[in-house]
Design a protein around this motif. Structure first.
Motif, PDB file in Angstrom:
ATOM      1  N   LYS A 224      -2.501  13.444   0.700  1.00 43.34           N
ATOM      2  CA  LYS A 224      -2.285  12.815   1.896  1.00 43.34           C
ATOM      3  C   LYS A 224      -1.114  13.339   2.648  1.00 43.34           C
ATOM      4  CE  LYS A 224      -3.116  10.007   5.311  1.00 43.34           C
ATOM      5  NZ  LYS A 224      -4.004  10.227   6.350  1.00 43.34           N
ATOM      6  N   GLY A 225      -0.034  13.412   1.737  1.00 45.19           N
ATOM      7  CA  GLY A 225       1.121  13.671   2.647  1.00 45.19           C
ATOM      8  C   GLY A 225       2.287  13.630   1.400  1.00 45.19           C
ATOM      9  N   ILE A 226       3.591  14.143   2.002  1.00 49.64           N
ATOM     10  CA  ILE A 226       4.772  14.321   1.215  1.00 49.64           C
ATOM     11  C   ILE A 226       5.400  12.960   1.075  1.00 49.64           C
ATOM     12  CG2 ILE A 226       4.798  16.742   1.672  1.00 49.64           C
ATOM     13  CD1 ILE A 226       7.406  15.599   3.328  1.00 49.64           C
ATOM     14  N   HIS A 227       6.599  12.915   0.569  1.00 48.15           N
ATOM     15  CA  HIS A 227       7.223  11.589   0.239  1.00 48.15           C
ATOM     16  C   HIS A 227       8.570  11.843   1.005  1.00 48.15           C
ATOM     17  CE1 HIS A 227       4.514   9.939  -2.641  1.00 48.15           C
ATOM     18  NE2 HIS A 227       4.411  11.281  -2.976  1.00 48.15           N
ATOM     19  N   MET A 228       8.537  11.651   2.106  1.00 47.85           N
ATOM     20  CA  MET A 228       9.653  11.762   3.231  1.00 47.85           C
ATOM     21  C   MET A 228      10.867  11.042   2.716  1.00 47.85           C
ATOM     22  SD  MET A 228       8.608  13.480   6.238  1.00 47.85           S
ATOM     23  CE  MET A 228       7.093  13.592   6.900  1.00 47.85           C
ATOM     24  N   SER A 229      11.012   9.765   2.319  1.00 50.83           N
ATOM     25  CA  SER A 229      11.960   9.065   1.655  1.00 50.83           C
ATOM     26  C   SER A 229      12.819   9.871   0.439  1.00 50.83           C
ATOM     27  CB  SER A 229      11.642   7.593   1.314  1.00 50.83           C
ATOM     28  OG  SER A 229      10.964   7.884  -0.066  1.00 50.83           O
ATOM     29  N   ARG A 230      12.152  10.459  -0.122  1.00 51.12           N
ATOM     30  CA  ARG A 230      12.510  11.380  -1.418  1.00 51.12           C
ATOM     31  C   ARG A 230      13.645  12.336  -0.754  1.00 51.12           C
ATOM     32  NH1 ARG A 230       7.300  11.310  -5.245  1.00 51.12           N
ATOM     33  NH2 ARG A 230       7.053   9.047  -5.124  1.00 51.12           N
ATOM     34  N   LEU A 231      13.149  13.026   0.227  1.00 55.12           N
ATOM     35  CA  LEU A 231      13.884  14.213   0.621  1.00 55.12           C
ATOM     36  C   LEU A 231      15.223  13.574   1.532  1.00 55.12           C
ATOM     37  CD1 LEU A 231      11.246  16.421   2.517  1.00 55.12           C
ATOM     38  CD2 LEU A 231      12.012  16.549   0.301  1.00 55.12           C
TER      39      LEU A 231
ATOM     40  N   PRO B 217       0.846  -1.302  -0.063  1.00 57.70           N
ATOM     41  CA  PRO B 217      -0.104   0.158   0.011  1.00 57.70           C
ATOM     42  C   PRO B 217       0.870   1.371  -0.076  1.00 57.70           C
ATOM     43  CG  PRO B 217      -0.145  -1.202   2.270  1.00 57.70           C
ATOM     44  CD  PRO B 217       0.682  -1.887   1.187  1.00 57.70           C
ATOM     45  N   ASP B 218       0.449   2.359  -0.702  1.00 59.43           N
ATOM     46  CA  ASP B 218       1.238   3.634  -0.746  1.00 59.43           C
ATOM     47  C   ASP B 218       0.408   4.581  -0.243  1.00 59.43           C
ATOM     48  OD1 ASP B 218       2.727   5.560  -1.582  1.00 59.43           O
ATOM     49  OD2 ASP B 218       3.165   5.092  -3.640  1.00 59.43           O
ATOM     50  N   ILE B 219       0.191   4.898   0.739  1.00 59.20           N
ATOM     51  CA  ILE B 219      -0.695   5.737   1.469  1.00 59.20           C
ATOM     52  C   ILE B 219      -0.506   7.082   1.194  1.00 59.20           C
ATOM     53  CG2 ILE B 219      -1.315   6.786   3.843  1.00 59.20           C
ATOM     54  CD1 ILE B 219      -2.636   4.228   3.616  1.00 59.20           C
ATOM     55  N   ALA B 220       0.881   7.648   1.092  1.00 61.13           N
ATOM     56  CA  ALA B 220       1.017   9.014   0.822  1.00 61.13           C
ATOM     57  C   ALA B 220       0.255   9.347  -0.782  1.00 61.13           C
ATOM     58  CB  ALA B 220       2.477   9.057   0.659  1.00 61.13           C
ATOM     59  N   ASN B 221       0.508   8.220  -1.421  1.00 64.10           N
ATOM     60  CA  ASN B 221      -0.210   8.485  -3.055  1.00 64.10           C
ATOM     61  C   ASN B 221      -1.493   8.336  -3.048  1.00 64.10           C
ATOM     62  OD1 ASN B 221       1.796   9.551  -4.630  1.00 64.10           O
ATOM     63  ND2 ASN B 221       2.500   7.454  -5.041  1.00 64.10           N
ATOM     64  N   THR B 222      -2.041   7.335  -2.181  1.00 63.62           N
ATOM     65  CA  THR B 222      -3.495   7.030  -2.642  1.00 63.62           C
ATOM     66  C   THR B 222      -4.616   7.164  -1.733  1.00 63.62           C
ATOM     67  OG1 THR B 222      -2.878   4.758  -1.646  1.00 63.62           O
ATOM     68  CG2 THR B 222      -2.898   5.163  -4.033  1.00 63.62           C
TER      69      THR B 222
HETATM   70  N1  LIG Z   1       4.214  11.801   4.458  1.00 62.63           N
HETATM   71  C1  LIG Z   1       4.431  11.377   5.850  1.00 62.63           C
HETATM   72  N2  LIG Z   1       5.264  10.045   5.776  1.00 62.63           N
HETATM   73  C2  LIG Z   1       5.574   9.423   7.008  1.00 62.63           C
HETATM   74  C3  LIG Z   1       5.351   9.986   8.323  1.00 62.63           C
HETATM   75  N3  LIG Z   1       5.919   9.348   9.253  1.00 62.63           N
HETATM   76  C4  LIG Z   1       6.405   8.111   8.584  1.00 62.63           C
HETATM   77  N4  LIG Z   1       6.311   8.408   7.343  1.00 62.63           N
HETATM   78  C5  LIG Z   1       6.931   7.482   6.381  1.00 62.63           C
HETATM   79  O1  LIG Z   1       7.896   7.900   5.351  1.00 62.63           O
HETATM   80  C6  LIG Z   1       8.046   6.737   4.576  1.00 62.63           C
HETATM   81  C7  LIG Z   1       8.393   7.123   3.275  1.00 62.63           C
HETATM   82  O2  LIG Z   1       7.250   7.634   2.534  1.00 62.63           O
HETATM   83  P1  LIG Z   1       7.659   7.578   1.010  1.00 62.63           P
HETATM   84  O3  LIG Z   1       8.570   8.796   0.702  1.00 62.63           O
HETATM   85  O4  LIG Z   1       6.286   8.053   0.425  1.00 62.63           O
HETATM   86  O5  LIG Z   1       8.032   6.194   0.813  1.00 62.63           O
HETATM   87  P2  LIG Z   1       7.706   5.307  -0.713  1.00 62.63           P
HETATM   88  O6  LIG Z   1       6.247   5.442  -0.949  1.00 62.63           O
HETATM   89  O7  LIG Z   1       8.430   4.060  -0.340  1.00 62.63           O
HETATM   90  O8  LIG Z   1       8.493   6.178  -1.643  1.00 62.63           O
HETATM   91  P3  LIG Z   1       8.301   6.475  -3.088  1.00 62.63           P
HETATM   92  O9  LIG Z   1       8.110   5.306  -4.085  1.00 62.63           O
HETATM   93  O10 LIG Z   1       9.345   7.368  -3.707  1.00 62.63           O
HETATM   94  O11 LIG Z   1       7.055   7.348  -3.035  1.00 62.63           O
HETATM   95  C8  LIG Z   1       6.633   5.968   4.751  1.00 62.63           C
HETATM   96  O12 LIG Z   1       6.884   4.785   4.943  1.00 62.63           O
HETATM   97  C9  LIG Z   1       5.723   6.743   5.588  1.00 62.63           C
HETATM   98  O13 LIG Z   1       4.904   5.937   6.466  1.00 62.63           O
HETATM   99  C10 LIG Z   1       4.639  11.127   8.166  1.00 62.63           C
HETATM  100  O14 LIG Z   1       4.348  11.832   9.177  1.00 62.63           O
HETATM  101  N5  LIG Z   1       4.142  11.910   6.807  1.00 62.63           N
END
Ligand SMILES: Nc1nc2c(ncn2[C@@H]2O[C@H](COP(=O)(O)OP(=O)(O)OP(=O)(O)O)[C@@H](O)[C@H]2O)c(=O)[nH]1
Length: 306
Positions: A60-67, A6-11
């Motif tokens: 829903k949210g930003i993509h923390m991992s990309r930063l 599941p990709d919460i940030a996107n969906t």
């Molecule tokens: N947006 C957001 N993400 C959080 C938070 N706390 C933890 N995360 C985690 O940050 C992680 C990385 O998010 P993404 O960058 O969307 O990860 P990803 O979907 O594997 O990466 P992409 O495929 O590049 O979108 C996720 O597992 C989120 O659960 C929060 O407060 N906000």
């Protein structure tokens, strides 16, 4: 078996919609190689904060991992300078297309510098707290540099009061006498002669400056030198007795209230034509249990506030 994660940030739908000024991460441990003018590239252990805005109201949210990964690339594959920071900020924005049009990276670290002693020709390490903040706002980059310089400040009021006590002690002791030069010389070298000393305190000047957006190199060393040269009494690293004596002379010849230190630094910063600056002087009093504080800003519209 489910194979896609599941990709919460996107969906997922946002619980509540709305724009946010900054979203990201704080206190990221990030060693990197820092480049600055007149300094060999130096590895520092920074704490980073990384942010983008969230201007898409229903995301829903930003993509923390990309930063996080963009910062990791900066740390492991590059050296930190204005050019690589601009690249990282650009990655923040392009990896959040449709979500963000602002990004910010803040690095907080200690910069170790070799500092020469006052007279003895020795040298030692001194660490300076630095905060480097880089921001991109709708394609426009800005940099801000904050440094702390620690120095000694001797109270001018206390010095005058001490001199009065010395004069009083002198007139009491030698009321009726005619003195020879050697008698006075000897008496001046005693604790009864210099019956009082003014108090001085460890003090910190925090200075923040806005840098030209087109700078090619950071220049932390010269900013620190500028402030220390103006204050005249920076705390020392290597100290032999001759250095300590020179430090005592410098303290005696540069008596200052926090207002004096603030005005000196304000004049220096004005002369360097920074587009904006903020300064805060803290004298950690030895007379009081509280501190003496002075603050000044350049005073431009939309700039730093005091
Ligand atoms: N947006 C957001 N993400 C959080 C938070 N706390 C933890 N995360 C985690 O940050 C992680 C990385 O998010 P993404 O960058 O969307 O990860 P990803 O979907 O594997 O990466 P992409 O495929 O590049 O979108 C996720 O597992 C989120 O659960 C929060 O407060 N906000």
């Amino acid at each position: 078996m489910q194979t896609t994660m599941p990709d919460i940030a996107n969906t997922a739908a946002a619980l509540q919609t709305g724009k946010l000024d900054w979203v990201g991460m704080g206190d990221i441990e990030l060693p990197f190689i820092f480049e600055s003018l007149d300094l060999a590239p130096v590895t520092v252990n920074a704490k980073a904060r990384a942010f983008v805005n969230l201007h898409q109201e229903d995301a829903k949210g930003i993509h923390m991992s990309r930063l996080f990964l963009a910062l990791d690339h900066l740390s492991t594959e590059q050296q930190v300078n204005p050019h690589t920071l601009a690249q990282a900020l650009d990655t923040f924005i392009t990896s959040h297309e449709g979500l963000s049009d602002k990004a910010q990276i803040e690095f907080k670290f200690e910069l170790p510098l070799r500092r020469k002693s006052l007279l003895s020709g020795k040298a030692g390490w001194k660490s300076y707290p630095v905060v480097l903040t880089s921001t991109i706002n709708q394609g426009v980059i800005s940099f801000e540099l904050s440094v702390d310089v620690t120095y000694s400040s001797t109270c001018p009021c206390s010095a005058a009061l001490a001199r009065q006590l010395i004069q009083n002690a002198f007139s009491e002791k030698f009321a009726q006498e005619t003195l020879t030069q050697s008698e006075v010389l000897e008496w001046l070298g005693t604790t009864q002669g210099i019956v009082a000393t003014p108090h001085s305190q460890r003090s910190i000047a925090n200075v923040k400056v806005k840098l030209d957006q087109n700078i090619q190199e950071f220049d932390v060393v010269n900013l620190i030198n500028l402030l220390e040269d103006e204050l005249k009494t920076p705390v020392q690293a290597a100290v032999k007795r001759e250095d300590e004596q020179e430090f005592a002379r410098l303290n005696g010849q540069n008596l200052m209230f926090c207002e004096d230190a603030a005005r000196k630094i304000k004049t220096t910063l004005e002369s360097k034509e920074f587009s904006d600056y903020f300064l805060q002087i803290n004298h950690y009093e030895s007379l009081h249990a509280h501190d003496a504080v002075a603050i000044a800003v350049k005073g431009i519209e939309g700039g730093y506030k005091a």
